[in-house]
Write a protein that holds these residues in place. Sequence first.
Motif, PDB file in Angstrom:
ATOM      1  N   LEU A  28      20.699   0.413   0.671  1.00 17.27           N
ATOM      2  CA  LEU A  28      19.363  -0.493   0.478  1.00 17.27           C
ATOM      3  C   LEU A  28      18.787  -0.699  -0.932  1.00 17.27           C
ATOM      4  CD1 LEU A  28      17.543   1.780   3.326  1.00 17.27           C
ATOM      5  CD2 LEU A  28      19.152   0.042   3.349  1.00 17.27           C
ATOM      6  N   TRP A  29      19.553  -0.212  -1.913  1.00 15.59           N
ATOM      7  CA  TRP A  29      18.718  -0.187  -3.117  1.00 15.59           C
ATOM      8  C   TRP A  29      19.611  -0.924  -4.549  1.00 15.59           C
ATOM      9  CZ3 TRP A  29      13.704   0.053  -3.564  1.00 15.59           C
ATOM     10  CH2 TRP A  29      13.430   0.511  -4.858  1.00 15.59           C
ATOM     11  N   LEU A 144      16.660   5.957   1.383  1.00 22.80           N
ATOM     12  CA  LEU A 144      17.546   5.332   0.552  1.00 22.80           C
ATOM     13  C   LEU A 144      18.606   6.279   0.295  1.00 22.80           C
ATOM     14  CD1 LEU A 144      14.883   4.164  -2.153  1.00 22.80           C
ATOM     15  CD2 LEU A 144      15.867   2.927  -0.441  1.00 22.80           C
ATOM     16  N   SER A 147      21.368   5.948   2.758  1.00 27.21           N
ATOM     17  CA  SER A 147      22.145   4.910   2.831  1.00 27.21           C
ATOM     18  C   SER A 147      23.232   5.126   1.840  1.00 27.21           C
ATOM     19  CB  SER A 147      21.261   3.512   2.446  1.00 27.21           C
ATOM     20  OG  SER A 147      21.024   3.480   0.879  1.00 27.21           O
ATOM     21  N   ALA A 190      12.574   0.190   4.896  1.00 32.92           N
ATOM     22  CA  ALA A 190      13.589   1.227   4.939  1.00 32.92           C
ATOM     23  C   ALA A 190      14.414   1.412   6.209  1.00 32.92           C
ATOM     24  CB  ALA A 190      13.159   2.502   3.951  1.00 32.92           C
ATOM     25  N   ALA A 193      16.466  -1.519   7.463  1.00 32.11           N
ATOM     26  CA  ALA A 193      17.724  -1.911   6.800  1.00 32.11           C
ATOM     27  C   ALA A 193      18.666  -0.956   6.961  1.00 32.11           C
ATOM     28  CB  ALA A 193      17.430  -2.025   5.404  1.00 32.11           C
ATOM     29  N   ILE A 261      14.138  -4.011  -1.051  1.00 32.65           N
ATOM     30  CA  ILE A 261      14.879  -3.719  -0.015  1.00 32.65           C
ATOM     31  C   ILE A 261      15.160  -5.262   0.636  1.00 32.65           C
ATOM     32  CG2 ILE A 261      14.913  -3.045   2.508  1.00 32.65           C
ATOM     33  CD1 ILE A 261      13.610  -0.214   1.385  1.00 32.65           C
TER      34      ILE A 261
END
Length: 347
Positions: A28-29, A144, A147, A190, A193, A261
């Motif tokens: 996600l980052w 995060l 992910s 978040a 996603a 994101i």
Amino acid sequence: MTRILAFVAVAIALTSPIATASTATANLWLTETEIQSLRAQPARIAPLIRRCDKEIDTRAAPVSVFSPPPHYTSGGVVETDMSKRFSSDGTMAWRAALCYAVSQNPLYAKHAQSIIGAWADTMREVKSKQGASEINFDLPQYILAASMVRDAEGWNDRSFRRLLTDIALPLSHSDRKNNHANWGVFLNAAIAAYTGDTALLEQARVRWLVLMDSEVAPGGSLPLEICRSDTNNYCGGAHKGVNGLSYTHYTLLPTTAAARIFEIAGRGVWQTPQGNKLAAAYRQAAAWTLHPENFPYYDSNGGHLNGVRNAAYFALLQRVFPNDDGARVIASGNIGMNGLEWLLLFE
């Protein structure tokens, strides 16, 4: 108005490119190019690796009923071990996940997974209003982290997904009117996603755009935040405005994080009219951070303001909306609120 916004969000989701996707965003980052760049700079990531090594044996401290008391009272701030550990465990999981991403050492992935899993397996209820707030403030860093390690070591994230959809999402503050809303949008983005919920992601994006239109004044200030005090007389009392710059940062941080994101998910907001309002807010925040004596409540608080330099998120905004004041703040160092490792990842 809420029904209209919901209808718009669904309509956009049905016609947007992301609505055709059926899988969650893997990371996600960071992009793969950014991860490879970090791997190619061992001296740059060495302090992070050392921190992860130091923390590798630290275990999470989850609770089944999350019910911290109000953060602000008439006399000031109340902090509890429960709140501190939920926040610090999430930050530690995020560091461990980053260490895994840049090193591929499975020990770091397992450490991140153990922390995330401990809270996901244990937490069953959030009973206080402050608990709901802290879900909005602190759970995104767990997401995060997850992910980055979801595909490592055969990890089963079922309980974590339950935490996200059954407990956290109903507590989202995205419909609030001040910084809580920005944190709620970050949380929703978040979750969306991570779980691949394209409709929720687009709803979060639409809400982000609405918030920029409603929160940012023409000069770039955030009127709902600059008045903030340090008690539960939130915008009044003897210390009105002492936390105003701190809360400006505390609003722009999740706003910036949600925008990141959306960018990674292919639904960027930087180059929109509302993105231009974020740029204006950044310019004003940077100017006040560099020269706090110009902040509206500086003199009335005897030349003291809290959280003036809680501005690590500037590192990403400076990439997108460069300005001289922001560059000077970053170059001068001593910048706080760096739990997401903004300064490492985006400088």
